[in-house]
Write a protein that holds these residues in place. Structure first.
Motif, PDB file in Angstrom:
ATOM      1  N   ALA A 179      29.356 -28.591  28.911  1.00 46.71           N
ATOM      2  CA  ALA A 179      30.554 -27.763  29.022  1.00 46.71           C
ATOM      3  C   ALA A 179      31.456 -28.179  30.171  1.00 46.71           C
ATOM      4  CB  ALA A 179      30.148 -26.296  29.200  1.00 46.71           C
ATOM      5  N   VAL A 255      35.004 -23.073  32.959  1.00 44.22           N
ATOM      6  CA  VAL A 255      35.212 -23.522  31.582  1.00 44.22           C
ATOM      7  C   VAL A 255      35.769 -22.401  30.708  1.00 44.22           C
ATOM      8  CG1 VAL A 255      34.097 -24.444  29.512  1.00 44.22           C
ATOM      9  CG2 VAL A 255      33.415 -25.267  31.775  1.00 44.22           C
ATOM     10  N   LEU A 268      29.239 -21.808  25.837  1.00 41.77           N
ATOM     11  CA  LEU A 268      29.119 -23.125  26.472  1.00 41.77           C
ATOM     12  C   LEU A 268      28.460 -24.127  25.527  1.00 41.77           C
ATOM     13  CD1 LEU A 268      27.985 -22.072  30.071  1.00 41.77           C
ATOM     14  CD2 LEU A 268      30.273 -22.763  29.337  1.00 41.77           C
ATOM     15  N   LEU A 271      30.869 -25.243  22.768  1.00 40.86           N
ATOM     16  CA  LEU A 271      31.851 -26.231  23.223  1.00 40.86           C
ATOM     17  C   LEU A 271      31.293 -27.645  23.159  1.00 40.86           C
ATOM     18  CD1 LEU A 271      33.525 -24.523  26.333  1.00 40.86           C
ATOM     19  CD2 LEU A 271      34.644 -25.205  24.202  1.00 40.86           C
TER      20      LEU A 271
END
Length: 434
Positions: A179, A255, A268, A271
Motif C-alpha cells: 500500500a 494511503v 490496504l 490496493l
C-alpha cells in the motif's frame, strides 16, 4: 570399585533436561497476547479521532510499552512462576493482595474470551453469511480450538503460536508494503485537524491494543532458561509489535486518508492485490483472535494452578501446575467459563463484544499492582527499577481511564476476600512460595 559407564542424569533445572519455551516460542506467545484484533480497526478509528496526529498517539504508546514490557520481563526472569503477577504481589504485599489480584485476572479471562473470539466471528459471518448465528458458532469453535491446543501442553500450543505469529507478521507487513506506493503527503495535512488535544482521545482508544504484557508472566516458569530467554523474547516481541503497529497505522493515514473505512487492513490489501484480497482480512482476524486467546488461556491456566498451590484457590486447582506439566483442571475451568459466557450471550441476545467491558478494569488493576510490586522487588538504582516507576505511573493513568468499568472487579475482589477469610478460618493458610 568400577565406575558405571551410564552417564549421570542431568539435574532437573538444567535447561537441556527441562524442555520448554525457547526465545522464538516465547516471543510468539508474547506477540500473540499483545497484537490483538484491534490492529484491524483501531488505526482507522484513531485517525477519525485525531487525523494524522493519531500517529503521535501510536508512537507514544509503543514507547510506553517499553518500560511496561521490560518491567514484567525483569520480574519473570528473577521470579519465574506460574502465578505471574499474583506471585509478585505475594512477595511484595502478602497473600491477601495476591489472592485478590489473582482472582481478578483469572476470572476475567472467561468473560473476555468470547469477545475476542466474537471479533473474528463477525468477519467470518461477513464472508460466509449467517449473521449472528455464524458469529456465535465461530466463537465457540475458536474457544474449543484454543482449549485443545493447550490441553496437550505448552510445547504444542507454543509451536502453533509460532506458526500463527509468523503468518500474521508476513500478512501485516505485506499489507503495509503493497500500500505504501499509494501514499500521498496531502493525506498528512492538516496534521491535527481536530486540535492537539484529540491525540489524548486517540490514545484512549488505542490503550487496549497494547494490553497483554501481563499474561506472559504466568508462562515464565515454562521457559527453558528464564533468566536469559524471557528478556530476549520480550525484546523480539517489542520490536515486531512496534514495526507492525506503526506500519499499519502510517499506511492507514498516508494511503487511505480521511476515507479509511472501519476495516482499513482490507482497503490496504485491495490496493495492492485487488478486490479478491479482501477475504484475506478474515484470515487475519481469525489468526489474531486465535493467537491472543491461546496466550491468555495458557497463562490463565497456569495462574489458576498456582493460586491453588498457594491457597488462594482450592487445592484441586493445583494439579498439573508444576513446570513442564499441563494444568488441565484449571484449563477446564477457564474453558467452561468461556463457553458459559458465550451461552449467556446467545440466550440474552446482547452483543458479544459487550463482555469485554466486564474485564477492561481487570487488566488496569493487574498492571498497577504488578508494577507496584516491581518497585519493591527489583533492585533500586537500576534501569529496570526506573522503568518500573515509569510503568507504574502509566498504569495509574490507565486505571483512571478504566475507572467506570471497575465494578465487576470490585465484586470479584470482595468475593476473594470473603473466601480467603473463610478458608483461613477452616485451616491454616498455605505457606508462601520460596
Amino acid at each position: 570399585m568400577t565406575r558405571s559407564l551410564t552417564p549421570d542424569p542431568l539435574p532437573v533445572d538444567d535447561p537441556v533436561a527441562r524442555p520448554g519455551l525457547g526465545v522464538a516460542q516465547g516471543a510468539a506467545l508474547t506477540l500473540g497476547a499483545v497484537l490483538g484484533t484491534g490492529v484491524i480497526s483501531l488505526p482507522a478509528l484513531a485517525a477519525h479521532e485525531a487525523g494524522p496526529a493519531s500517529l503521535v498517539a501510536w508512537l507514544a504508546l509503543v514507547l510506553l510499552s517499553v518500560p511496561l514490557a521490560t518491567t514484567f520481563a525483569a520480574l519473570g526472569a528473577r521470579h519465574p512462576d506460574g502465578g505471574g503477577v499474583s506471585t509478585y504481589a505475594r512477595r511484595a504485599f502478602g497473600g491477601r493482595v495476591a489472592t485478590v489480584i489473582g482472582w481478578c485476572f483469572y476470572f476475567a479471562i472467561p468473560l473476555g474470551a468470547p469477545a475476542a473470539a466474537g471479533f473474528a466471528g463477525a468477519y467470518v459471518a461477513d464472508s460466509l453469511g449467517g449473521g449472528r448465528q455464524t458469529q456465535l458458532v465461530t466463537a465457540g469453535l475458536l474457544i474449543a480450538a484454543v482449549a485443545v491446543m493447550n490441553w496437550f501442553g505448552i510445547r504444542v500450543s507454543g509451536r502453533v503460536q509460532l506458526a500463527i505469529a509468523g503468518v500474521l507478521a508476513v500478512l501485516l507487513l505485506v499489507a503495509t508494503l503493497v500500500a505504501l506506493p499509494h501514499a500521498s503527503t496531502t493525506n498528512l495535512t492538516p496534521f491535527a485537524p481536530h486540535g492537539w488535544a484529540a491525540i489524548g482521545s486517540a490514545a484512549a482508544l488505542l490503550i487496549w491494543a497494547f494490553a497483554g504484557w501481563e499474561v506472559v508472566t504466568s508462562l515464565s516458569s515454562e521457559y527453558r532458561e528464564p533468566a536469559r530467554d524471557i528478556g530476549r523474547a520480550t525484546l523480539v516481541a517489542l520490536v515486531v509489535m512496534g514495526v507492525l503497529y506503526l506500519g499499519v497505522a502510517f499506511a492507514t493515514v498516508a494511503v487511505l486518508g480521511s476515507g479509511a473505512s472501519k476495516a482499513p487492513l482490507s482497503d490496504l490489501l485491495v490496493l495492492g492485490f485487488g478486490e479478491p484480497a479482501r477475504g484475506v482480512t478474515t484470515v487475519v482476524a481469525v489468526l489474531l483472535s486465535l493467537g491472543a486467546m491461546n496466550a491468555y488461556f495458557a497463562g490463565s491456566a497456569r495462574l489458576g494452578a498456582a493460586l491453588g498451590r498457594d491457597g488462594s484457590l482450592p487445592a484441586w486447582f493445583a494439579h498439573g501446575g508444576s513446570a513442564g506439566q499441563v494444568p488441565r483442571r484449571s484449563l477446564t475451568v477457564v474453558t467452561a467459563g468461556s463457553l458459559a459466557t458465550l451461552l449467556g450471550v446467545a440466550i440474552t441476545g446482547v452483543a458479544i463484544e459487550r463482555t469485554m467491558l466486564l474485564v477492561t478494569g481487570a487488566f488496569a488493576i493487574v498492571y498497577v499492582v504488578g508494577t507496584a510490586a516491581a518497585m519493591r522487588l527489583l533492585p533500586r538504582g537500576t534501569w529496570v527499577h526506573r522503568g518500573a516507576v515509569v510503568a507504574f505511573v502509566s498504569s495509574l493513568a490507565l486505571l483512571g481511564v478504566s475507572a467506570r468499568h471497575l465494578l465487576p472487579q470490585v465484586v470479584v475482589a470482595a468475593a476473594a476476600v470473603i473466601w480467603l477469610s473463610r478458608s483461613r478460618a477452616a485451616a491454616p493458610a498455605a505457606p508462601d512460595p520460596v
